[in-house]
Enzyme design. Structure first.
Site, mmCIF file in Angstrom:
data_model
loop_
_atom_site.group_PDB
_atom_site.id
_atom_site.type_symbol
_atom_site.label_atom_id
_atom_site.label_comp_id
_atom_site.label_asym_id
_atom_site.label_seq_id
_atom_site.Cartn_x
_atom_site.Cartn_y
_atom_site.Cartn_z
ATOM 1 N N CYS A 1 0.874 -1.184 0.000
ATOM 2 C CA CYS A 1 0.000 0.000 0.000
ATOM 3 C C CYS A 1 0.912 1.235 0.000
ATOM 4 C CB CYS A 1 -0.985 -0.024 1.171
ATOM 5 S SG CYS A 1 -0.241 0.006 2.809
ATOM 6 N N ASN B 1 2.219 1.499 4.364
ATOM 7 C CA ASN B 1 2.477 0.237 5.068
ATOM 8 C C ASN B 1 2.169 0.335 6.565
ATOM 9 O OD1 ASN B 1 5.302 -1.983 5.762
ATOM 10 N ND2 ASN B 1 3.261 -2.552 5.135
ATOM 11 N N ASP C 1 -8.567 3.949 1.494
ATOM 12 C CA ASP C 1 -7.550 4.282 2.495
ATOM 13 C C ASP C 1 -8.274 4.809 3.733
ATOM 14 O OD1 ASP C 1 -5.460 5.159 3.982
ATOM 15 O OD2 ASP C 1 -4.427 6.135 2.323
ATOM 16 N N CYS D 1 -1.592 0.796 7.340
ATOM 17 C CA CYS D 1 -3.034 0.488 7.462
ATOM 18 C C CYS D 1 -3.421 -0.744 6.636
ATOM 19 C CB CYS D 1 -3.887 1.682 7.039
ATOM 20 S SG CYS D 1 -3.719 3.115 8.124
ATOM 21 N N ARG D 2 -3.435 -0.613 5.313
ATOM 22 C CA ARG D 2 -4.044 -1.666 4.493
ATOM 23 C C ARG D 2 -3.154 -2.891 4.303
ATOM 24 N NH1 ARG D 2 -5.261 2.420 -0.241
ATOM 25 N NH2 ARG D 2 -3.285 3.179 0.632
ATOM 26 N N SER D 3 -1.916 -2.702 3.844
ATOM 27 C CA SER D 3 -1.095 -3.893 3.549
ATOM 28 C C SER D 3 -0.680 -4.665 4.810
ATOM 29 C CB SER D 3 0.112 -3.552 2.666
ATOM 30 O OG SER D 3 1.004 -2.670 3.289
HETATM 31 P P1 4NP Z 1 -1.830 2.852 4.082
HETATM 32 O O1 4NP Z 1 -2.474 4.231 4.587
HETATM 33 O O2 4NP Z 1 -1.268 3.118 2.711
HETATM 34 O O3 4NP Z 1 -2.997 1.939 4.019
HETATM 35 O O4 4NP Z 1 -0.783 2.458 5.086
HETATM 36 C C1 4NP Z 1 -1.716 5.411 4.622
HETATM 37 C C2 4NP Z 1 -1.088 5.778 5.775
HETATM 38 C C3 4NP Z 1 -0.313 6.928 5.800
HETATM 39 C C4 4NP Z 1 -0.162 7.689 4.662
HETATM 40 C C5 4NP Z 1 -0.783 7.321 3.487
HETATM 41 C C6 4NP Z 1 -1.565 6.168 3.469
HETATM 42 N N1 4NP Z 1 0.624 8.844 4.685
HETATM 43 O O5 4NP Z 1 0.791 9.482 3.646
HETATM 44 O O6 4NP Z 1 1.150 9.198 5.751
#
Ligand code: 4NP
Length: 158
Positions: A8, A11, A125, A13-15
Site C-alpha cells: 500500500c 504500510n 484508504d 493500514c491496508r497492507s
Molecule cells: P496505508 O495508509 O497506505 O494503508 O498504510 C496510509 C497511511 C499513511 C499515509 C498514506 C496512506 N501517509 O501518507 O502518511
C-alpha cells in the site's frame, strides 16, 4: 514456497492488515510452510513504525494481531517475491513504474482482482476517516484474503 508481498502507500493500514489476515488464514489451514508473506509501502514516510493504532485495535477485536513494522518497497522485492499484490490503483501504477523488466511487471496484481462484488476496485484508504472506515476495510480485506488463499491453494494443487 510462494513468496507474496502486499503493498500500500504507507504500510501502516491496508497492507499490514492484508499480511496479517493472509497469514492467519494459511496458519489455520496448516499451510504456513507453503507461503512466505510480507508487506511494504511505496512511500517511506512511516519506516520503522508499527501499524496504525486504529488498524491494530480494530483487527484485535477480530482476534487478529497486526505486528508488522513499516518499510518501503525496494528493487530487491521485485526480484525476490513471486507475487506482488497492490491494495489500490495508485499504488499499483507506482509499483509498475518502479519495475525494470516485464518479468517483474507480470508479478504485480491488484488485491481485488478476484473480488466478484467489485472487481479491481481499490481498498479505500482509512487513514483520514473514522473507526467505521477501519471496520469496512477489515471486512473487505478479510473477504479478499480468503479469495486469494483459495485461489493460490487451487493453483498449487493443479
Ligand atoms: P496505508 O495508509 O497506505 O494503508 O498504510 C496510509 C497511511 C499513511 C499515509 C498514506 C496512506 N501517509 O501518507 O502518511
Amino acid at each position: 514456497m510462494k513468496k507474496i508481498l502486499f503493498v500500500c502507500l504507507g504500510n501502516i493500514c491496508r497492507s499490514p492488515l492484508a499480511e496479517a489476515l493472509f497469514r492467519a488464514k494459511v496458519d489455520s489451514q496448516n499451510l504456513s510452510d507453503n507461503f512466505y508473506i510480507d508487506s511494504c509501502g511505496t512511500n517511506g514516510f512511516h519506516n520503522g513504525e508499527r501499524a496504525d493504532d486504529r488498524t491494530r485495535k480494530n483487527a484485535s477485536t477480530h482476534g487478529i494481531e497486526v505486528d508488522s513494522i513499516s518499510r518501503q518497497l525496494t528493487l530487491g522485492d521485485l526480484m525476490d517475491f513471486d507475487l506482488i499484490v497492490t491494495m489500490a490503483s495508485d499504488v499499483h501504477f507506482q509499483v509498475l513504474n518502479f519495475c525494470r523488466t516485464q518479468e517483474q511487471k507480470d508479478k504485480i496484481h491488484l488485491f481485488r482482482e478476484l473480488d466478484p462484488d467489485a472487481p479491481n476496485s481499490n481498498i479505500p484508504d482509512p487513514w483520514y476517516g473514522g473507526d467505521e472506515g477501519f471496520e469496512n476495510v477489515f471486512q473487505i480485506i478479510d473477504k479478499n484474503a480468503d479469495l486469494w488463499v483459495n485461489y493460490l491453494n487451487a493453483a498449487s494443487n493443479e
